[in-house]
Design an enzyme around this catalytic site. Structure first.
Site, PDB file in Angstrom:
ATOM      1  N   GLY A  65       8.362  18.498 -27.149  1.00 59.13           N
ATOM      2  CA  GLY A  65       7.283  18.991 -26.307  1.00 59.13           C
ATOM      3  C   GLY A  65       7.266  18.328 -24.948  1.00 59.13           C
ATOM      4  O   GLY A  65       7.067  18.984 -23.913  1.00 59.13           O
ATOM      5  N   GLU A  84       7.783   6.706 -22.182  1.00 54.93           N
ATOM      6  CA  GLU A  84       8.381   6.748 -23.516  1.00 54.93           C
ATOM      7  C   GLU A  84       8.319   5.371 -24.156  1.00 54.93           C
ATOM      8  O   GLU A  84       8.763   4.380 -23.570  1.00 54.93           O
ATOM      9  CB  GLU A  84       9.829   7.219 -23.425  1.00 54.93           C
ATOM     10  CG  GLU A  84      10.658   7.024 -24.685  1.00 54.93           C
ATOM     11  CD  GLU A  84      10.054   7.686 -25.913  1.00 54.93           C
ATOM     12  OE1 GLU A  84       9.909   6.990 -26.945  1.00 54.93           O
ATOM     13  OE2 GLU A  84       9.729   8.885 -25.851  1.00 54.93           O
ATOM     14  N   VAL A 293       1.422   4.079 -23.811  1.00 52.93           N
ATOM     15  CA  VAL A 293       0.083   4.377 -23.308  1.00 52.93           C
ATOM     16  C   VAL A 293      -0.955   3.920 -24.330  1.00 52.93           C
ATOM     17  O   VAL A 293      -0.855   4.249 -25.514  1.00 52.93           O
ATOM     18  CB  VAL A 293      -0.066   5.882 -23.022  1.00 52.93           C
ATOM     19  CG1 VAL A 293      -1.525   6.242 -22.729  1.00 52.93           C
ATOM     20  CG2 VAL A 293       0.813   6.289 -21.847  1.00 52.93           C
ATOM     21  N   GLU A 401      17.297  22.400 -47.883  1.00 51.05           N
ATOM     22  CA  GLU A 401      18.459  22.076 -47.067  1.00 51.05           C
ATOM     23  C   GLU A 401      19.517  21.428 -47.959  1.00 51.05           C
ATOM     24  O   GLU A 401      19.227  20.475 -48.688  1.00 51.05           O
ATOM     25  CB  GLU A 401      18.014  21.122 -45.961  1.00 51.05           C
ATOM     26  CG  GLU A 401      19.107  20.475 -45.167  1.00 51.05           C
ATOM     27  CD  GLU A 401      18.540  19.405 -44.241  1.00 51.05           C
ATOM     28  OE1 GLU A 401      19.142  18.307 -44.182  1.00 51.05           O
ATOM     29  OE2 GLU A 401      17.499  19.653 -43.598  1.00 51.05           O
ATOM     30  N   HIS A 486       9.164  15.486 -41.116  1.00 49.55           N
ATOM     31  CA  HIS A 486       8.620  16.598 -40.338  1.00 49.55           C
ATOM     32  C   HIS A 486       7.103  16.519 -40.194  1.00 49.55           C
ATOM     33  O   HIS A 486       6.384  17.408 -40.618  1.00 49.55           O
ATOM     34  CB  HIS A 486       8.977  17.927 -41.015  1.00 49.55           C
ATOM     35  CG  HIS A 486      10.433  18.159 -41.189  1.00 49.55           C
ATOM     36  ND1 HIS A 486      10.937  19.042 -42.135  1.00 49.55           N
ATOM     37  CD2 HIS A 486      11.515  17.669 -40.539  1.00 49.55           C
ATOM     38  CE1 HIS A 486      12.257  19.062 -42.058  1.00 49.55           C
ATOM     39  NE2 HIS A 486      12.622  18.232 -41.099  1.00 49.55           N
ATOM     40  N   GLY A 514       4.251  18.596 -31.709  1.00 44.96           N
ATOM     41  CA  GLY A 514       4.080  19.094 -33.066  1.00 44.96           C
ATOM     42  C   GLY A 514       2.708  18.875 -33.651  1.00 44.96           C
ATOM     43  O   GLY A 514       2.397  19.447 -34.703  1.00 44.96           O
ATOM     44  N   ASN A 524      12.741  23.651 -40.905  1.00 46.52           N
ATOM     45  CA  ASN A 524      12.796  22.515 -39.987  1.00 46.52           C
ATOM     46  C   ASN A 524      12.060  22.883 -38.701  1.00 46.52           C
ATOM     47  O   ASN A 524      12.265  23.954 -38.147  1.00 46.52           O
ATOM     48  CB  ASN A 524      14.249  22.153 -39.691  1.00 46.52           C
ATOM     49  CG  ASN A 524      15.042  21.875 -40.948  1.00 46.52           C
ATOM     50  OD1 ASN A 524      15.214  22.764 -41.773  1.00 46.52           O
ATOM     51  ND2 ASN A 524      15.524  20.673 -41.102  1.00 46.52           N
ATOM     52  N   PHE A 526      11.711  21.737 -35.309  1.00 48.03           N
ATOM     53  CA  PHE A 526      11.802  21.403 -33.889  1.00 48.03           C
ATOM     54  C   PHE A 526      12.006  22.609 -32.982  1.00 48.03           C
ATOM     55  O   PHE A 526      11.593  22.589 -31.815  1.00 48.03           O
ATOM     56  CB  PHE A 526      12.844  20.304 -33.628  1.00 48.03           C
ATOM     57  CG  PHE A 526      14.295  20.710 -33.675  1.00 48.03           C
ATOM     58  CD1 PHE A 526      14.888  21.373 -32.619  1.00 48.03           C
ATOM     59  CD2 PHE A 526      15.097  20.352 -34.755  1.00 48.03           C
ATOM     60  CE1 PHE A 526      16.232  21.699 -32.634  1.00 48.03           C
ATOM     61  CE2 PHE A 526      16.443  20.668 -34.782  1.00 48.03           C
ATOM     62  CZ  PHE A 526      17.012  21.349 -33.715  1.00 48.03           C
TER      63      PHE A 526
END
Length: 545
Positions: A65, A84, A293, A401, A486, A514, A524, A526
């Site tokens: 995102g 980050e 942050v 999977e 996830h 997400g 999945n 993403f």
């Protein structure tokens, strides 16, 4: 059930002693001391954010995102600064590699832990976890509320550590995932845009059928089809041409060297090679790694944001206050949810509504292994990049999977990560006495996931005459029900935010990750996170900028 029974010959079990000689590589890696490697530099290419800086758009997090947000804002002419918490993984260690191998975790592998916490904790009865130096490593195993949440830490977020399975959910399932979103525009515009920019591609079926590296997946296909299940190929962001050259021996091996859990050194098209590369090329995007942050409060002309700078031991080396006209929260489902819950409860952003913190789920993740017969070897060489699955969603609520076990030895084992239609949702809340955000997930809530996964694997075992492995998650334990890769939800779209991610009550605050998706996407996640961010930022740029 004997955890030493790892395979079958007719009705006879293959005992552990027949295997033990071949396990030296994985068990040696699991029990030796940590490699003595110097810390990699955080980054030599970034202009770190300065105290007092004035930022037009501050993006918190550089995962899917956040990367979409940074790129599209920059292309629209907006200067962007990305904060980050993890490192910029761009500097090789003493071994010449940026990332550690899956079978040899070292200080680079885990985020601020002194002992690894691997998803498979045991193998043939031997524990795999080991002591490592405390370091801002790439994989965070965050323990909360009866579950371990695995998250990527670094510039690129989860793209650094996932298997690259780029799955667009079947269109008929989408209304249950995001009921307030127009499915037509997602499937006609935003999913194609996301797949294109991510570099999604499919394996060559002929090569898949021929290569030694996917023997394990072909065994998974045979077993699935013999039991009447639909076997599907799944696209991936790995460079398939590179993998072919790996098999030929003309390039350094990465997927075929088992690299996956702690990063991939060569072939995977993670975000630093796609969205973030394009964002940097605009000249309008700057990234501050190892910055966290801690506070966002309203201020004249926007928001006052407090940011802590970290060293590679996790110590705070500086605290900075900056001004941002707009703030985009993209720290992932857990990171964004925890931050906003804390800011609401402590009075920094008291006007956030009561939906903040709700609707969290783990995408129904559950793992298991099956012990195969000796005539079904899965291969000592296994590509670490999964590219196939077993679909029983309509009948049993599970998509499995077909995953690798890249140990470097023949295991006669099939391994699976299932995504299930688990209905349970948890909530993040503020514990004032402890001064922390907590999650009310309960381990017992995994039982529906196990039942749904069993609709596939009980039937396959009955058909094949095989059994579950009991030596992967602890002694005599079949199901990996303790984890998720996830995490989803916590700041649900059209509830905690409006229908495009704007936080209610605060103009100029947005959620772009997400946490907007309520707990489950059936595959999945993403690509869906990326496509939703594409949709939301397009509207935000058009209306708010």
């Amino acid at each position: 059930m004997d955890s030493g029974r790892v395979g079958h010959v007719g009705g006879r079990s293959l005992s552990r002693r027949h295997f033990i000689a071949g396990t030296g590589s994985i068990l040696g890696a699991a029990t030796l001391g940590a490699l003595d490697l110097p810390p990699a530099a955080a980054s030599s290419r970034e202009a770190l954010i300065e105290p007092g800086a004035q930022v037009t758009a501050l993006v918190v997090g550089s995962g899917y995102g956040g990367s979409v947000t940074a790129l599209r804002l920059a292309q629209a002419g907006v200067d962007v600064h990305v904060v980050e918490m993890g490192m910029a993984w761009d500097t090789p260690g003493a071994d010449g590699k940026i990332f550690a191998n899956t079978t040899s975790p070292d200080h680079r592998s885990f985020w601020l832990r002194t002992r690894t916490k691997q998803p498979l904790s045991n193998f043939l009865g031997f524990p795999l976890d080991r002591d490592v130096p405390r370091y801002t490593g790439i994989l965070d195993a965050e323990e909360m509320g009866g579950i371990v949440v695995y998250q990527g830490r670094g510039v690129g977020g989860g793209s650094l550590v996932n298997g690259g399975m780029a799955v667009t959910p079947e269109r008929g399932r989408f209304p249950a995932v995001l009921p307030s979103v127009d499915a037509d525009e997602m499937y006609d515009v935003y999913y194609p845009r996301a797949n294109s920019t991510l570099g999604v591609a499919s394996v060559d079926p002929a090569w898949f059928d021929a290569t030694e590296a996917y023997t394990y997946a072909r065994v998974g296909r045979e077993h699935a089809q013999r039991s009447g299940f639909r076997f599907v190929f799944v696209p991936n962001v790995y460079d398939w041409d590179y993998m072919k050259r790996e098999a030929e021996g003309s390039v350094p091996r990465s997927a075929l060297a088992g690299e996956i859990l702690y990063g991939n050194n060569h072939g995977k098209k993670s975000l630093p090679k796609t969205y973030l590369a394009q964002a940097r090329a605009t000249g309008r995007v700057t990234i501050s790694p190892l910055h966290r942050v801690t506070s966002v409060t309203p201020a004249t002309g926007g928001y006052s944001v407090t940011v802590e700078q970290l060293d590679t031991s996790g110590n705070v080396t500086a605290t900075k206050t900056v001004r941002a006209r707009r703030v985009f929260f993209a720290a992932g489902s857990v990171g964004t949810s925890k931050l906003l819950v804390r800011l609401k409860a402590t009075g920094a952003l008291p006007g956030l509504n009561d939906e903040v913190g709700r609707g969290w789920g783990e995408n129904g993740n559950v793992m298991c292994g099956r012990a195969n017969h000796l005539w079904d070897p899965t291969g000592a060489l296994q590509s670490s990049i999964p590219t196939a699955g077993i679909d029983n969603w309509a009948a049993g609520g599970a998509f499995a999977e077909v995953a690798p076990l890249p140990t470097g030895i023949e295991t006669w084992a099939s391994f699976y990560l299932s995504i299930t239609n688990n209905p349970h949702r948890a909530r993040f809340t503020w514990n004032a006495s402890a001064g922390r955000v907590e999650l009310d997930w309960q381990t017992a809530w995994k039982q529906p996931s196990i039942a749904m996964a069993k609709t596939i694997f009980d039937r396959i075992n009955a058909k094949e005459g095989t059994i579950y492995r009991t030596d992967l998650f602890s002694t005599y334990k079949i199901w990996g029900d303790h984890l998720t890769y996830h995490p989803l939800g916590g700041v649900v779209l059209d509830k905690a935010t409006d229908n495009h991610g704007r936080l209610h009550g605060y103009a100029g605050l947005y959620v772009m990750d997400g946490s907007l998706i309520p707990g489950n996407v059936s595959v999945n996640p993403f690509v869906t996170i990326t496509a939703l961010a594409e949709r939301n930022i397009e509207r935000i740029i058009a209306d708010d900028f």
